[in-house]
Design a protein around this motif. Structure first.
Motif, mmCIF file in Angstrom:
data_model
loop_
_atom_site.group_PDB
_atom_site.id
_atom_site.type_symbol
_atom_site.label_atom_id
_atom_site.label_comp_id
_atom_site.label_asym_id
_atom_site.label_seq_id
_atom_site.Cartn_x
_atom_site.Cartn_y
_atom_site.Cartn_z
ATOM 1 N N ILE A 129 43.726 37.439 47.979
ATOM 2 C CA ILE A 129 42.925 37.720 46.794
ATOM 3 C C ILE A 129 43.614 38.811 45.981
ATOM 4 O O ILE A 129 44.438 39.564 46.504
ATOM 5 N N GLY A 130 43.255 38.905 44.701
ATOM 6 C CA GLY A 130 43.814 39.931 43.849
ATOM 7 C C GLY A 130 43.028 41.223 43.952
ATOM 8 O O GLY A 130 41.834 41.224 44.251
ATOM 9 N N SER A 131 43.700 42.344 43.705
ATOM 10 C CA SER A 131 43.030 43.641 43.706
ATOM 11 C C SER A 131 43.845 44.625 42.880
ATOM 12 O O SER A 131 45.047 44.437 42.666
ATOM 13 N N ALA A 132 43.167 45.670 42.420
ATOM 14 C CA ALA A 132 43.825 46.689 41.601
ATOM 15 C C ALA A 132 43.470 48.069 42.101
ATOM 16 O O ALA A 132 42.326 48.335 42.482
ATOM 17 N N SER A 133 44.447 48.957 42.136
ATOM 18 C CA SER A 133 44.226 50.383 42.372
ATOM 19 C C SER A 133 44.846 51.133 41.203
ATOM 20 O O SER A 133 45.297 50.526 40.233
ATOM 21 N N ALA A 134 44.891 52.447 41.280
ATOM 22 C CA ALA A 134 45.321 53.233 40.131
ATOM 23 C C ALA A 134 46.733 52.893 39.679
ATOM 24 O O ALA A 134 47.017 52.831 38.480
ATOM 25 N N GLN A 135 47.656 52.653 40.615
ATOM 26 C CA GLN A 135 49.044 52.430 40.252
ATOM 27 C C GLN A 135 49.550 51.035 40.593
ATOM 28 O O GLN A 135 50.679 50.704 40.253
ATOM 29 N N GLN A 136 48.722 50.208 41.257
ATOM 30 C CA GLN A 136 49.260 48.959 41.784
ATOM 31 C C GLN A 136 48.246 47.822 41.701
ATOM 32 O O GLN A 136 47.090 47.986 42.077
ATOM 33 N N ILE A 137 48.702 46.684 41.208
ATOM 34 C CA ILE A 137 47.947 45.433 41.279
ATOM 35 C C ILE A 137 48.705 44.509 42.221
ATOM 36 O O ILE A 137 49.924 44.363 42.098
ATOM 37 N N VAL A 138 47.996 43.914 43.176
ATOM 38 C CA VAL A 138 48.595 42.961 44.097
ATOM 39 C C VAL A 138 47.914 41.616 43.900
ATOM 40 O O VAL A 138 46.680 41.537 43.888
ATOM 41 N N LEU A 139 48.716 40.573 43.727
ATOM 42 C CA LEU A 139 48.189 39.251 43.404
ATOM 43 C C LEU A 139 48.871 38.168 44.234
ATOM 44 O O LEU A 139 50.045 38.300 44.600
ATOM 45 N N PRO A 140 48.150 37.078 44.525
ATOM 46 C CA PRO A 140 48.805 35.923 45.140
ATOM 47 C C PRO A 140 49.830 35.330 44.187
ATOM 48 O O PRO A 140 49.704 35.431 42.972
ATOM 49 N N ARG A 141 50.835 34.668 44.732
ATOM 50 C CA ARG A 141 51.832 34.022 43.898
ATOM 51 C C ARG A 141 51.213 32.947 43.013
ATOM 52 O O ARG A 141 51.717 32.664 41.922
ATOM 53 N N ASP A 142 50.155 32.312 43.511
ATOM 54 C CA ASP A 142 49.529 31.237 42.746
ATOM 55 C C ASP A 142 48.297 31.718 41.985
ATOM 56 O O ASP A 142 47.408 30.938 41.662
ATOM 57 N N ALA A 143 48.222 33.005 41.687
ATOM 58 C CA ALA A 143 47.070 33.554 40.960
ATOM 59 C C ALA A 143 46.891 32.851 39.623
ATOM 60 O O ALA A 143 47.853 32.502 38.940
ATOM 61 N N SER A 144 45.643 32.659 39.241
ATOM 62 C CA SER A 144 45.343 32.054 37.946
ATOM 63 C C SER A 144 45.411 33.113 36.847
ATOM 64 O O SER A 144 45.380 34.327 37.110
ATOM 65 N N LEU A 145 45.472 32.662 35.622
ATOM 66 C CA LEU A 145 45.483 33.571 34.482
ATOM 67 C C LEU A 145 44.198 34.385 34.423
ATOM 68 O O LEU A 145 44.217 35.571 34.075
ATOM 69 N N THR A 146 43.068 33.779 34.785
ATOM 70 C CA THR A 146 41.793 34.498 34.720
ATOM 71 C C THR A 146 41.739 35.624 35.748
ATOM 72 O O THR A 146 41.189 36.691 35.477
#
Length: 294
Positions: A129-146
């Motif tokens: 799953i995607g997530s965001a912190s103050a300095q870093q966003i981590v996303l799956p390779r197949d993340a959607s635009l939304t």
């Protein structure tokens, strides 16, 4: 990021353009924003006033990510989100990502130079799953635009409008965030005096879109005002689920409709959200959204 409410079937069109492969930890010879579909690398320079953001891509299998980043150019948040620079990694183990928290979000211990520690990084890797912190966003390779837009919105200062996880809610809903969000305000009561309601109106991030403080509630027989705008009000004060799990704290958003900050696949970004973010950026760059954002 909350799971979507509809089936999330990515339909990303592959884009063919040259990807310059560099050793891990070295700057990639890739174009800065904007990306231009081509069989050669498109060169573009970041403006001096733009915040530069590192985007980490796998050396192999990055086609869907490249297509996503091209589609991002047309998104209404794109012109607020800084200038992308790229680097590649050969092995996911080099990212040193570990999962934590109630929702097992990944955080990556990237090999960075001292001057890069305070820069922002978007990492496309084997995340679930995607997530965001103050300095870093981590996303799956197949993340959607939304999904990508939802996480980028956290860096712009937008909070989740769905019910936050307990640890995050106990921090955010008790006023523990350094920066108030642009789309959610908190109160300790559902009824306010006229004076308190007017003060609430004065501190709304979207106050310019609400011409009169009385649009934020309904006056009661006891003289107090019950919070919550009439359903016909376009921009006002409407209950959000953000702090639903925290007793004695009530959270409110500008619009009645579901937005992309509640269900990312709704993909609705109200005009007032965009205008509020633009007004903030006239005096600052991306906001420091606190660690733990989802």
């Amino acid at each position: 990021m909350k799971p979507n409410v509809t089936s999330n079937k990515a339909a990303l069109t592959a884009c063919v353009w040259a990807l310059a492969v560099t050793p891990y930890g070295a700057a990639a010879n890739l174009p800065e924003w904007p990306l231009v579909p081509s069989t050669t690398v498109a060169e573009a320079n970041c403006a001096a006033t733009e915040e530069k953001i590192w985007v980490w891509l796998p050396q192999q299998g990055a086609e869907s990510v490249q297509a996503l980043l091209e589609r991002w150019q047309q998104h209404p948040l794109a012109d607020l989100s800084g200038c992308f620079q790229y680097r590649t990694y050969a092995d996911v183990e080099h990212l040193q990502c570990t999962a934590g928290g109630e929702r097992q979000h990944l955080r990556c211990d990237l090999a960075l130079l001292p001057r890069e520690l305070l820069q922002r990084h978007i990492v496309f890797t084997e995340a679930q799953i995607g997530s965001a912190s103050a300095q870093q966003i981590v996303l799956p390779r197949d993340a959607s635009l939304t999904v990508f837009a939802h996480e980028m919105a956290h860096w712009l200062g937008f909070a989740d409008e769905y019910q936050m996880s307990p640890s995050l809610a106990n921090n955010y809903c008790q006023g523990g965030y350094e920066h108030p969000s642009l789309n959610v305000v908190l109160t300790r009561s559902k009824q306010l005096t006229a004076q308190d309601l007017e003060q609430l109106w004065q501190r709304l991030p979207w106050r310019e879109a609400v011409p009169d403080w009385r649009l934020l509630g309904q006056q009661q027989a006891n003289g107090k005002w019950q919070l919550g705008s009439a359903s016909a009000t376009e921009v006002g004060l409407f209950a959000s689920q953000t702090c639903a799990g925290v007793a004695g704290v009530y959270s409110w958003k500008p619009v009645a409709k579901f937005t992309a900050m509640e269900y990312h696949d709704v993909n609705f970004w109200p005009k007032v959200y965009l205008e509020t973010a633009r007004a903030l950026q006239r005096s600052s760059r991306l906001r420091d959204h606190d660690d733990g954002a989802e």
